[in-house]
Write a protein that holds these residues in place. Structure first.
Motif, mmCIF file in Angstrom:
data_model
loop_
_atom_site.group_PDB
_atom_site.id
_atom_site.type_symbol
_atom_site.label_atom_id
_atom_site.label_comp_id
_atom_site.label_asym_id
_atom_site.label_seq_id
_atom_site.Cartn_x
_atom_site.Cartn_y
_atom_site.Cartn_z
ATOM 1 N N ILE A 90 -44.420 52.140 115.971
ATOM 2 C CA ILE A 90 -44.371 53.506 116.501
ATOM 3 C C ILE A 90 -42.986 54.115 116.311
ATOM 4 C CG2 ILE A 90 -44.521 54.874 118.620
ATOM 5 C CD1 ILE A 90 -46.690 52.878 119.554
ATOM 6 N N LEU A 91 -41.953 53.314 116.536
ATOM 7 C CA LEU A 91 -40.581 53.809 116.360
ATOM 8 C C LEU A 91 -40.354 54.284 114.931
ATOM 9 C CD1 LEU A 91 -37.616 54.217 117.212
ATOM 10 C CD2 LEU A 91 -37.219 51.810 116.618
ATOM 11 N N PHE A 92 -40.735 53.465 113.966
ATOM 12 C CA PHE A 92 -40.530 53.838 112.562
ATOM 13 C C PHE A 92 -41.346 55.071 112.182
ATOM 14 C CE2 PHE A 92 -39.038 49.357 111.770
ATOM 15 C CZ PHE A 92 -37.791 49.705 111.286
ATOM 16 N N LEU A 93 -42.581 55.163 112.684
ATOM 17 C CA LEU A 93 -43.404 56.332 112.385
ATOM 18 C C LEU A 93 -42.811 57.601 112.989
ATOM 19 C CD1 LEU A 93 -47.013 54.888 112.865
ATOM 20 C CD2 LEU A 93 -45.954 55.597 110.714
ATOM 21 N N CYS A 94 -42.312 57.501 114.206
ATOM 22 C CA CYS A 94 -41.698 58.667 114.857
ATOM 23 C C CYS A 94 -40.466 59.135 114.084
ATOM 24 C CB CYS A 94 -41.314 58.332 116.298
ATOM 25 S SG CYS A 94 -42.723 58.160 117.413
ATOM 26 N N LEU A 95 -39.658 58.201 113.624
ATOM 27 C CA LEU A 95 -38.467 58.560 112.853
ATOM 28 C C LEU A 95 -38.856 59.137 111.493
ATOM 29 C CD1 LEU A 95 -36.148 55.501 113.591
ATOM 30 C CD2 LEU A 95 -35.757 57.868 114.307
ATOM 31 N N ASP A 96 -39.883 58.554 110.888
ATOM 32 C CA ASP A 96 -40.302 58.992 109.561
ATOM 33 C C ASP A 96 -40.797 60.437 109.568
ATOM 34 O OD1 ASP A 96 -40.596 58.577 106.851
ATOM 35 O OD2 ASP A 96 -42.590 57.688 107.023
ATOM 36 N N PHE A 97 -41.465 60.823 110.643
ATOM 37 C CA PHE A 97 -42.035 62.178 110.717
ATOM 38 C C PHE A 97 -41.299 63.055 111.733
ATOM 39 C CE2 PHE A 97 -45.321 59.533 108.880
ATOM 40 C CZ PHE A 97 -45.738 60.317 107.810
ATOM 41 N N LEU A 98 -40.085 62.667 112.065
ATOM 42 C CA LEU A 98 -39.256 63.453 112.984
ATOM 43 C C LEU A 98 -39.014 64.883 112.489
ATOM 44 C CD1 LEU A 98 -37.535 63.493 115.578
ATOM 45 C CD2 LEU A 98 -35.613 62.653 114.196
ATOM 46 N N PRO A 99 -38.821 65.120 111.178
ATOM 47 C CA PRO A 99 -38.572 66.490 110.695
ATOM 48 C C PRO A 99 -39.664 67.479 111.070
ATOM 49 C CG PRO A 99 -38.094 64.898 108.971
ATOM 50 C CD PRO A 99 -38.734 64.132 110.082
ATOM 51 N N LEU A 182 -39.123 54.445 98.778
ATOM 52 C CA LEU A 182 -38.013 53.562 99.127
ATOM 53 C C LEU A 182 -37.933 53.384 100.645
ATOM 54 C CD1 LEU A 182 -35.480 51.946 98.354
ATOM 55 C CD2 LEU A 182 -34.180 54.089 98.486
ATOM 56 N N VAL A 183 -38.029 54.497 101.376
ATOM 57 C CA VAL A 183 -37.998 54.429 102.841
ATOM 58 C C VAL A 183 -39.171 53.604 103.358
ATOM 59 C CG1 VAL A 183 -38.155 55.781 104.974
ATOM 60 C CG2 VAL A 183 -36.752 56.607 103.080
ATOM 61 N N ASN A 184 -40.351 53.835 102.801
ATOM 62 C CA ASN A 184 -41.528 53.073 103.230
ATOM 63 C C ASN A 184 -41.390 51.589 102.904
ATOM 64 O OD1 ASN A 184 -42.726 55.416 104.146
ATOM 65 N ND2 ASN A 184 -43.927 55.742 102.287
ATOM 66 N N SER A 185 -40.716 51.276 101.808
ATOM 67 C CA SER A 185 -40.484 49.874 101.449
ATOM 68 C C SER A 185 -39.654 49.180 102.524
ATOM 69 C CB SER A 185 -39.778 49.777 100.091
ATOM 70 O OG SER A 185 -40.596 50.257 99.043
ATOM 71 N N PHE A 186 -38.643 49.882 103.032
ATOM 72 C CA PHE A 186 -37.810 49.296 104.094
ATOM 73 C C PHE A 186 -38.586 49.216 105.407
ATOM 74 C CE2 PHE A 186 -34.205 50.050 101.270
ATOM 75 C CZ PHE A 186 -33.436 48.917 101.532
ATOM 76 N N ILE A 187 -39.367 50.248 105.718
ATOM 77 C CA ILE A 187 -40.159 50.225 106.946
ATOM 78 C C ILE A 187 -41.118 49.040 106.947
ATOM 79 C CG2 ILE A 187 -42.008 51.386 108.227
ATOM 80 C CD1 ILE A 187 -40.752 54.063 107.461
ATOM 81 N N VAL A 222 -32.840 67.195 108.863
ATOM 82 C CA VAL A 222 -33.308 66.177 109.802
ATOM 83 C C VAL A 222 -34.017 65.068 109.029
ATOM 84 C CG1 VAL A 222 -34.861 65.705 111.736
ATOM 85 C CG2 VAL A 222 -33.504 67.794 111.719
ATOM 86 N N GLY A 223 -34.726 65.465 107.969
ATOM 87 C CA GLY A 223 -35.411 64.494 107.130
ATOM 88 C C GLY A 223 -34.441 63.528 106.465
ATOM 89 N N TYR A 224 -33.357 64.059 105.920
ATOM 90 C CA TYR A 224 -32.345 63.199 105.299
ATOM 91 C C TYR A 224 -31.750 62.243 106.326
ATOM 92 C CZ TYR A 224 -32.462 66.553 101.412
ATOM 93 O OH TYR A 224 -32.859 67.347 100.372
ATOM 94 N N PHE A 225 -31.445 62.780 107.497
ATOM 95 C CA PHE A 225 -30.840 61.970 108.553
ATOM 96 C C PHE A 225 -31.786 60.860 108.997
ATOM 97 C CE2 PHE A 225 -30.419 61.207 113.153
ATOM 98 C CZ PHE A 225 -29.134 60.691 113.187
ATOM 99 N N SER A 226 -33.055 61.204 109.210
ATOM 100 C CA SER A 226 -34.016 60.208 109.690
ATOM 101 C C SER A 226 -34.244 59.105 108.664
ATOM 102 C CB SER A 226 -35.350 60.876 110.049
ATOM 103 O OG SER A 226 -35.969 61.433 108.904
#
Length: 261
Positions: A90-99, A182-187, A222-226
């Motif tokens: 849930i944490l990773f999903l919230c950060l991923d779609f924070l923008p 790339l982000v999803n690979s790390f998640i 915000v997307g870049y930051f997240s």
């Protein structure tokens, strides 16, 4: 089967199968045969190519780990997990779609659409995790550092995706897609390292695909930051977990040697 042979066979099998199917699709299109979701033949071709990573992930996993097909299926549907494991997802999903919170919007025409999409994307996306996170990256991590293993997985997974895009006729903006991949690979890799659970990766993969189709817009900065935050957290989570695991293994071996003496 040793580690190097397992890695080689998986890549040759998964990429080789989808490449052969792409060649068949190319020849058919040259002769005017439509290959895509509009025809039964197109569905068959897409399915044969799309299942390649999962199929070879299961085959090599069974051979390398000396397990059975039942074990792979049980791991795929091992839904019962600790609340903490789901909390990391849930944490990773919230950060991923924070923008989306900052100027974006969610488009849902009917309430049950996300549920249908979720189960669809388990078959059309989540199943890939049998190959990439369940087998390929753990094999790499037996030889390489977590970060390097994740990057190699990202490149291999990316190549597989572009071959699949050719099959189903879809198009993606290359740079945004690669950044997202790339982000999803790390998640997904961090979640697997932390939870040692295939289902968590399958569910996360499916939810990422669902939300990606339902949300639009959002603050770009915000997307870049997240994305940076996600990668940092993933590296910290995975490396800390791996370090603790090595300590436990070391203590166990030391205890066995000491007791043996």
């Amino acid at each position: 089967m040793n580690n190097k042979k397992a890695l080689t066979l998986y890549l040759v099998g998964a990429l080789g199968q989808i490449i052969v199917v792409c060649v068949i699709a190319f020849v058919l299109r040259r002769y005017g045969v439509e290959v895509g979701y509009a025809t039964p033949l197109g569905w068959i071709i897409i399915a044969i190519g799309g299942i390649s990573s999962a199929l070879w992930g299961a085959i090599i996993s069974i051979k390398y780990r000396n397990t059975g097909f039942k074990t792979v299926i049980c791991d795929f549907f091992r839904i019962k997990q600790s609340p903490l494991n789901y909390s990391w997802m849930i944490l990773f999903l919230c950060l991923d779609f924070l923008p989306v919170v900052f100027g974006g919007r969610i488009s849902i025409r009917v309430w049950y659409l996300p549920i249908i999409m979720f189960f669809k994307h388990i078959v059309l996306g989540g199943i890939e995790e049998i190959g990439w996170r369940y087998l390929f990256q753990p094999l790499l991590q037996e030889r390489l550092h977590y970060i390097l293993a994740t990057i190699i997985t990202f490149f291999s997974w990316g190549l597989w995706h572009f071959l699949f895009f050719y099959l189903d006729g879809t198009h993606a903006d290359v740079i945004p897609f690669l950044i997202g991949l790339l982000v999803n690979s790390f998640i997904l890799s961090a979640l697997y390292v932390k939870t040692n659970n295939l289902w968590i990766c399958v569910m996360t993969h499916s939810l990422i695909n669902v939300f990606s189709q339902l949300v639009t817009g959002g603050n770009q900065y915000v997307g870049y930051f997240s994305k940076v935050v996600i990668i940092v957290i993933a590296i910290m989570l995975a490396t800390k977990t791996i370090r603790k695991l090595k300590q436990y293994i070391g203590l166990f071996i030391h205890s066995r040697i000491y007791n043996g003496k």
